[in-house]
Design an enzyme around this catalytic site. Structure first.
Site, mmCIF file in Angstrom:
data_model
loop_
_atom_site.group_PDB
_atom_site.id
_atom_site.type_symbol
_atom_site.label_atom_id
_atom_site.label_comp_id
_atom_site.label_asym_id
_atom_site.label_seq_id
_atom_site.Cartn_x
_atom_site.Cartn_y
_atom_site.Cartn_z
ATOM 1 N N ASP A 31 -42.821 8.944 -30.405
ATOM 2 C CA ASP A 31 -41.492 8.365 -30.198
ATOM 3 C C ASP A 31 -41.487 7.398 -29.021
ATOM 4 O OD1 ASP A 31 -41.965 10.697 -28.557
ATOM 5 O OD2 ASP A 31 -39.894 10.528 -27.880
ATOM 6 N N GLU A 32 -40.502 6.515 -29.016
ATOM 7 C CA GLU A 32 -40.158 5.659 -27.875
ATOM 8 C C GLU A 32 -41.345 4.897 -27.295
ATOM 9 O OE1 GLU A 32 -36.216 7.808 -26.055
ATOM 10 O OE2 GLU A 32 -38.147 8.524 -25.313
ATOM 11 N N ASN A 33 -42.187 4.396 -28.164
ATOM 12 C CA ASN A 33 -43.275 3.528 -27.723
ATOM 13 C C ASN A 33 -42.861 2.089 -27.995
ATOM 14 O OD1 ASN A 33 -45.717 2.245 -27.143
ATOM 15 N ND2 ASN A 33 -46.547 2.675 -29.174
#
Length: 704
Positions: free
Chosen positions: A335-337
């Site tokens: 997530d959230e890369n």
């Protein structure tokens, strides 16, 4: 306060003290079908148990725990000192029959049939885990009356709606002690949850002992991690209670702690250490907009997915972890890369070009596919947050939906159409501090999906407790009892949606959770006790019982955006009133019902009780001020005590028909504004005493 208000409600007729009905039972989760019969089963010293079924050590343990807990609950000395399963006690009053012993797994048969008559109790189930679920229901039926305890005569047929009913606990941001995790497992078993998902690594910390790569805990944990022996014990402890453990190691982003140990894995050189991803101190005039730009445009610690050494490393690591976590799932985050670290690395950019990758989303998909291969090698199904999903994702990978966006239903349907299964966490984020009814009224199955699509694609749901503002001292306050309401949403029929009745049962299950599993009550009193050196707590409790935290991420963002504000760290003391108060005020719920009864009936009894409570709140100021004389912290929040006293006084004036109601309403609304990151939980009830109309609770709260 529970007992005071319960007495008031009994007098007012809000709770029935007469004959039980199906609607008066306090079962949670509510079973699929419940039929009350005539009579009741009374517990006496003759209560004994006979087990019919194959030998199951874990079930024998469950039965003996149940038997000991029943003895403590009823105060009766039962005849069997230990139940081995081989006994054939004459005239056994509880007979348990099950067909086979199974290991906990997603999709296991957890159904059971329970029949309670005045003479005996029969519990039957296809599996020992189903029988364990039935024991939890039986325990919840135990009712005090007169000189003893009884169960109403009842027939229950029950099975779960969803296969995956989970709780995610983030142990990376703040380390959660081992014993607290075990207590959470006990609580999960009581409300029939079956997955504990541990978020074991993030930028702030790596929490597992690795013997293959020992620098992970040496350099990445700040000395706070679980040993392999502890985790194996936790797995066995959970299995004995019908719960599996799913480990999550967040990749390829959220990995400062991993790179602090093995920097050769990184996409760019830096002096890595366990810490938050962003350095807010470098930004002047910080705002929410600037934070969003930071998240999207600044490179963050990220694993390099182009090096074969990366996959050799994680192959060895996950092989080791599969020996600790034997259950069939591996969560890799994903997530959230934002991809910025990859874009800025010339070697990674060249790799992408050579592979024909048009953007970093394609490189993320490549990384996920490699992780999938490693998971398959060790017989694990891969799970990741929704950013994991891509058109090339293998169909047996599982996608965890988390973003609370309006497009939730659309994305879930897209994932299911791709033949992937979904775990829904959107709507169940406990760290947003929404009251239980908000989560309870959120269904994990999208509207118009259809039964076939739901059965095929919705594996289940999962509550999520992220720990930026949670540690071992308040984790149980934050997770429970709200998670019991979410557990019901996952287990019970979709049509079970009466939030008011849910709260009636939630307070009952909260007592049981604290009696048999968690230490939520103790944690609450411990924080308040520090404020006053454990002396004369009642005035502080009176204030705290009527406040709740601000909702959404206002508090987390407020800490960062305030002048001189900071992001919470491991050393941030989580001991303020905002850390202690409950997200749902039980006192506030009972008072709301008292006000509703008065507005409906305008009876003298309810009016007298309301006035008595308002007078207590109004006069508490003097007691609070006296206690605050030797308490620096109480002096800091004395204005909250003043607000309660003033607000109660305004409401007293209104019901005595004194003063100007328009001005009183304005004054109450001003007093209800957040202060010290908390707000009054009785605001709408006090307003109703001025206006004569009780507003409904909000159907939603903003995130910020």
């Amino acid at each position: 306060m529970r007992f005071i208000f319960t007495t008031l409600l009994l007098i007012s007729g809000l709770l029935s003290a007469g004959a039980q009905t199906t609607d008066s039972l306090t079962l949670m989760p509510r079973p699929q079908t419940v039929k009350l019969q005539t009579g009741k089963f009374v517990f006496t010293g003759r209560f004994s148990i006979r087990i019919s079924g194959p030998g199951s050590p874990k079930f024998i343990g469950a039965v003996n725990r149940f038997y000991l807990q029943m003895g403590k609950r009823t105060g009766v000395v039962f005849p069997q000192e230990y139940i081995s399963g081989k006994e054939e006690p004459a005239n056994a009053q509880l007979t348990i029959s099950y067909e086979k012993s199974i290991n906990p797994a997603i999709g296991m048969d957890e159904s059971y049939h329970l029949n309670v008559s005045p003479e005996k109790i029969m519990l039957t189930a296809p599996t020992d885990i189903g029988a364990e679920r039935g024991l939890q229901t039986l325990y919840q039926l135990v009712t005090p009356a007169g000189g003893g305890f009884y169960c109403p005569a009842v027939e229950v047929n029950d099975s779960p709606r969803l296969k995956w009913r989970g709780l995610m606990i983030d142990v990376a941001r703040h380390f959660i002690p081992f014993e607290v995790l075990k207590r959470n497992v006990d609580a999960m078993a009581i409300v029939k949850m079956n997955v504990l998902h541990l978020h074991l690594s993030d930028d702030e910390g790596f929490r597992v002992e690795s013997k293959v790569y020992p620098k992970l805990q040496e350099n990445g944990s700040n000395g706070l991690f679980y040993t392999q022996d502890q985790l194996k014990e936790l797995v066995n402890y959970a299995h004995d209670r019908g719960v599996i453990i799913v480990p999550e190691f967040d990749l390829p982003g959220h990995c400062s702690s991993i790179l602090a140990a093995y920097p050769f894995l990184a996409s760019y050189p830096a002096n890595y250490k366990p810490a938050g991803r962003f350095n807010m101190d470098t930004i002047k005039n910080l705002s929410l907009g600037k934070i969003m730009l930071l998240i999207n445009q600044v490179r963050t610690p990220t694993v390099d997915p182009t090096k074969e050494t990366t996959y050799v490393f994680f192959d060895r690591f996950f092989k080791e972890m599969s020996g600790i976590f034997p259950d069939a799932y591996l969560h890799v985050g994903a997530d959230e890369n934002n991809g910025v670290a990859w874009k800025q690395n010339p070697d990674i950019a060249a790799f992408m070009k050579s592979k024909g990758m048009k953007n970093t989303d394609a490189l993320q998909a490549y990384f996920v596919k490699r992780m999938y291969g490693i998971a398959q090698k060790y017989h694990k199904r891969l799970i990741g947050w929704e950013e994991l999903f891509n058109p090339g994702l293998p169909q047996d990978a599982i996608v965890q939906k988390w973003k609370p966006a309006a497009s939730t239903d659309t994305l879930v349907k897209t994932i299911i159409a791709h033949n992937n299964q979904v775990i829904v966490s959107a709507g169940y984020y406990l760290d947003m501090y929404f009251p239980a009814y908000i989560h309870y009224l959120t269904d994990p199955v999208p509207a118009n999906l259809g039964t076939a699509g739901a059965d095929k694609g919705i594996l289940g749901g999962e509550a999520a407790m992220w720990s930026e503002l949670v540690d071992g001292g308040n984790e149980e306050i934050r997770v429970w009892p709200r998670t019991a309401a979410i557990a019901e949403r996952f287990w019970s029929a979709a049509g079970v949606r009466d939030a008011d009745d849910m709260y009636r049962r939630l307070w009952a299950i909260d007592f049981e959770l604290n009696d048999r599993a968690i230490d939520e009550y103790g944690s609450y009193i411990k924080i308040l006790g520090r404020w006053v050196n454990d002396k004369g707590l009642d005035p502080a409790i009176t204030v705290c019982n009527v406040y709740t935290q601000v909702k959404g991420y206002k508090r987390l963002m407020g800490n960062m955006l305030a002048p001189g504000g900071v992001h919470p760290t491991l050393t941030t003391p989580l001991v303020s009133i905002a850390d202690a108060v409950h997200t749902d005020s039980e006192t506030g719920w009972y008072f709301r019902h008292l006000v509703a009864t008065y507005l409906d009936k305008h009876d003298a009894t309810s009016l007298k009780q309301i006035k008595s409570q308002l007078q207590e709140w109004q006069s508490n100021k003097a007691r609070f001020d006296a206690l605050a004389g030797n308490s620096p912290y109480l002096q800091q929040i004395a204005d909250l005590s003043d607000i309660l006293s003033i607000a109660a006084g305004v409401a007293l004036q209104a019901i005595n028909n004194e003063g100007n109601k328009e001005e009183q309403l304005k004054q109450l609304q001003q007093l209800e504004k957040p202060n010290h990151e908390v707000q009054l939980a009785i605001g709408l009830s006090l307003e109703a005493l001025v206006t004569g109309k009780l507003k409904p609770e909000p159907v939603a709260y903003p995130m910020f």
